[in-house]
Enzyme design. Sequence first.
Site, short mmCIF file in Angstrom:
data_model
loop_
_atom_site.label_atom_id
_atom_site.label_comp_id
_atom_site.label_asym_id
_atom_site.label_seq_id
_atom_site.Cartn_x
_atom_site.Cartn_y
_atom_site.Cartn_z
N SER A 156 43.30 32.14 45.50
CA SER A 156 42.65 32.91 44.06
C SER A 156 40.95 32.64 44.82
O SER A 156 40.59 32.69 45.96
CB SER A 156 42.98 31.48 43.86
OG SER A 156 41.84 30.59 42.53
N ARG B 150 52.52 35.37 42.41
CA ARG B 150 52.24 34.39 43.04
C ARG B 150 52.79 33.72 42.95
O ARG B 150 53.44 32.86 41.82
CB ARG B 150 50.55 33.89 43.07
CG ARG B 150 50.12 33.87 44.46
CD ARG B 150 48.31 33.22 43.71
NE ARG B 150 47.58 34.68 44.30
CZ ARG B 150 46.42 34.82 44.04
NH1 ARG B 150 45.46 33.92 43.73
NH2 ARG B 150 45.64 35.51 44.38
N ASP C 137 41.30 31.44 28.78
CA ASP C 137 42.57 31.61 29.62
C ASP C 137 43.18 30.90 30.34
O ASP C 137 44.72 30.58 30.18
CB ASP C 137 42.35 33.29 29.96
CG ASP C 137 41.80 33.38 31.23
OD1 ASP C 137 41.25 31.94 32.04
OD2 ASP C 137 42.19 34.17 32.05
N HIS C 138 42.24 29.93 31.49
CA HIS C 138 43.05 28.79 32.23
C HIS C 138 43.20 27.63 31.77
O HIS C 138 44.00 26.57 32.30
CB HIS C 138 42.22 29.14 33.20
CG HIS C 138 42.31 29.99 34.29
ND1 HIS C 138 42.74 31.23 34.05
CD2 HIS C 138 42.71 29.78 35.84
CE1 HIS C 138 42.82 32.07 34.84
NE2 HIS C 138 43.15 31.76 36.42
N ARG D 28 38.48 30.81 43.69
CA ARG D 28 38.44 29.94 43.07
C ARG D 28 37.27 29.26 43.76
O ARG D 28 37.74 28.89 45.54
CB ARG D 28 38.97 28.81 43.47
CG ARG D 28 40.28 28.15 44.10
CD ARG D 28 41.31 27.25 43.36
NE ARG D 28 41.93 27.91 42.74
CZ ARG D 28 43.25 27.93 43.19
NH1 ARG D 28 44.07 26.82 43.11
NH2 ARG D 28 44.04 28.21 41.69
N ASP E 37 37.98 36.21 39.05
CA ASP E 37 39.54 35.16 39.59
C ASP E 37 39.62 37.22 40.94
O ASP E 37 39.06 38.01 40.73
CB ASP E 37 39.87 35.47 38.04
CG ASP E 37 41.22 35.57 38.24
OD1 ASP E 37 41.97 33.94 37.62
OD2 ASP E 37 42.03 35.85 38.48
#
Length: 755
Positions: free
Chosen positions: A642, A447, A94-95, A644, A159
């Site tokens: 995030s 965000r 999806d990213h 990440r 995520d």
Amino acid sequence: MVFDIEMIKQVYAALPGKVEATRKMLGRPLTLAEKILYAHLYAPATTPYERGKSYVEFAPDRVAMQDATAQMALLQFMTCGRDKVAVPSTVHCDHLIQAKTGAQQDLATALDTNKEVYEFLSSISNKYGIGFWKAGAGIIHQVVLENYAFPGGMMIGTDSHTPNAGGLGMLAIGVGGADAVDVMAGLAWELKMPKLIGVKLTGKMSGWTSAKDVILKVAGILTVKGGTGAIVEYFGEGADSLSATGKGTICNMGAEIGATCSVFAYDEKMAGYLKVTGRTEVAALADGVKEHLRPDAEVYADPSKYYDQVIEIDLNELEPYVNGPFTPDLAWPISKFAQAVKENNWPEKLEVALIGSCTNSSYEDITRSASLAKQAIDKNLDVKSEFTITPGSELVRYTIERDGLLATFNQIGGVVLANACGPCIGQWARHIDDPNRKNSIITSFNRNFAKRNDGLASTHAFVASPEIVTALAIAGDLTFNPLTDKLKTKDGKEVMLDEPTGFELPSKGFAVEDAGYQAPAADGKGVQVIVSPTSDRLQLLAPFAAWEGIDLKGLKLLIKAKGKCTTDHISMAGPWLKYRGHLDNISNNMLIGAVNAFNDKTDTVKNQLTGEYGPVPATQRAYKAANIGAVVVGDENYGEGSSREHAAMEPRHLGVRAILVKSFARIHETNLKKQGMLALTFANKEDYEKVQEDDTFDINGLTSFAPNTTLTVVLNHKDGSQDEITVNHTYNEQQIEWFKAGGALNVIRSEFAKA
């Protein structure tokens, strides 16, 4: 059927006994979060865990990964020695889809551009027993809500908006990829026992107010770090009145207050959503243990006795909110927003309005927004702003197209983007005449940090419900209040917008031709995972070096970050997403968004070896080449945003040894620990001011590194003087072993090697 009914049956079969054992051990009634937490312990507890202090090992039911973070997680997993994941796991593409012209063309471009990465993710999922959702299937959190989330379950996801599944009563927690590797390998997952924040909702919403306004208000109350280390549990008759997807919206954006996750109790709204998404059997199972999927009655009666903090919100009185710019906790009720815009000289003209995303792309959201779009058509109104729609999944997109809603948006000039994250994460080719010109956009996303959506520091991004976003798109003016203000039609008449209307669920049910799911091979032993050694998108990982066994001396200051330093500042998304599977290449974005406290510039720091100023990554590479370690100094809530783990892996890869800050965001602190980094905080926050541009650091006390003990840092200044300061840490014994071994993955490898 893609969900795991046998696993869910096992969870529910064991739940009553586990809840009763917990109630007996704690000697009091239980909140919902406590029931789920204690039911998912890796090993049974003999004594209660202390909230906010005790590190606890859990056994989550499943793992979900999005494509940008899955690359690094799976590159790590393939080195740990397992033939198959130990718990149900999925990957969602999806990213990596950039929103540029429209859904079909953008998806086709993504499939071509990201072919190598998608093939890697598809093949490695196939090999290790992981469900794979193809590009275009939808955003991870919406797909999880539609297929996998279930009341009373526990899930981790790579995520930060994984908590979206709390809308179906699940404890769903955002983590870094290394945590996902632990769980997929069958090991315990560790978390500090969260504190509990109770939010009591009374009354019932009406008119322009939506579920999004609940979390926008809560964000204003708690701020971006007020929920750190806590689970937010919503309860009360107001909570039961919200749709399941509305609950999901609230839980999703709980990430913006730093919450570990958010959760709602199981109710009829959840049961209805489970049934309409093909999970009638799950609803029936949940009905059988319903009392264990809600807080005990005594908790409702006197919540202050059972939660660490209680917030009360009357939905009857709740106004729509607009939050921003530059931070999601700057909360403005709509009645005060126009004044704020004028007083702060924010650009009043609204240039782009964007609805959808993982936070607000449900059928309910789209129908309520479409009702306003239909009014614009019927009332002869021009839509003044650019307007985009991002469906959350192919299931939602197909259904809203069938029901004519996309046609309505098309009539007002709306552009439908791919079922992907797109503009929410900076994957958006913004059309603007001058990128330096101050401008305003508004989204229904979660965000709005500077540069987050379009990479432009000049963009003032605001967050609101899809209804408010759509109304402001029609007006083209941030000072427009749809509750009180009139608009001029094309022929000069004045009209008001009626309150939005919509449907929680489609009356004809959901429909889809191809949801985009690929089941893994029954036996993946013969499946080959190929990573080209010359690829600039994918790179096999080499283990990080173990700690040398001595105190660290002579470390150079790389950067002293000033103010907000999110994971977007540390490791930007947008165009950098293409390198998420190549650690060395993506390390070239390390801290390029952080503001240097000594010159107020980004990506410009002093190289102590040459005395010259240059980019942060290049400066650190120079230190690494000279075999010199470095330290990054930061401000409050360092690493918010995030999940990440690249924001932790990049400094580790380039030779940074310690991150020393005033305070950390939860996920980032854990990610640093997992990668064998030192995550330290100033015992006295004022010591941040003592750090000078040419400082060299000595970190003492590592040879006796132990839980609940401080370390000493010596700041060696250029003039020969020194400052000796005390620093804190939150490492437990297991995490100290990660540090000593050079990272948690090294410990996992050694354990599987012994087995």
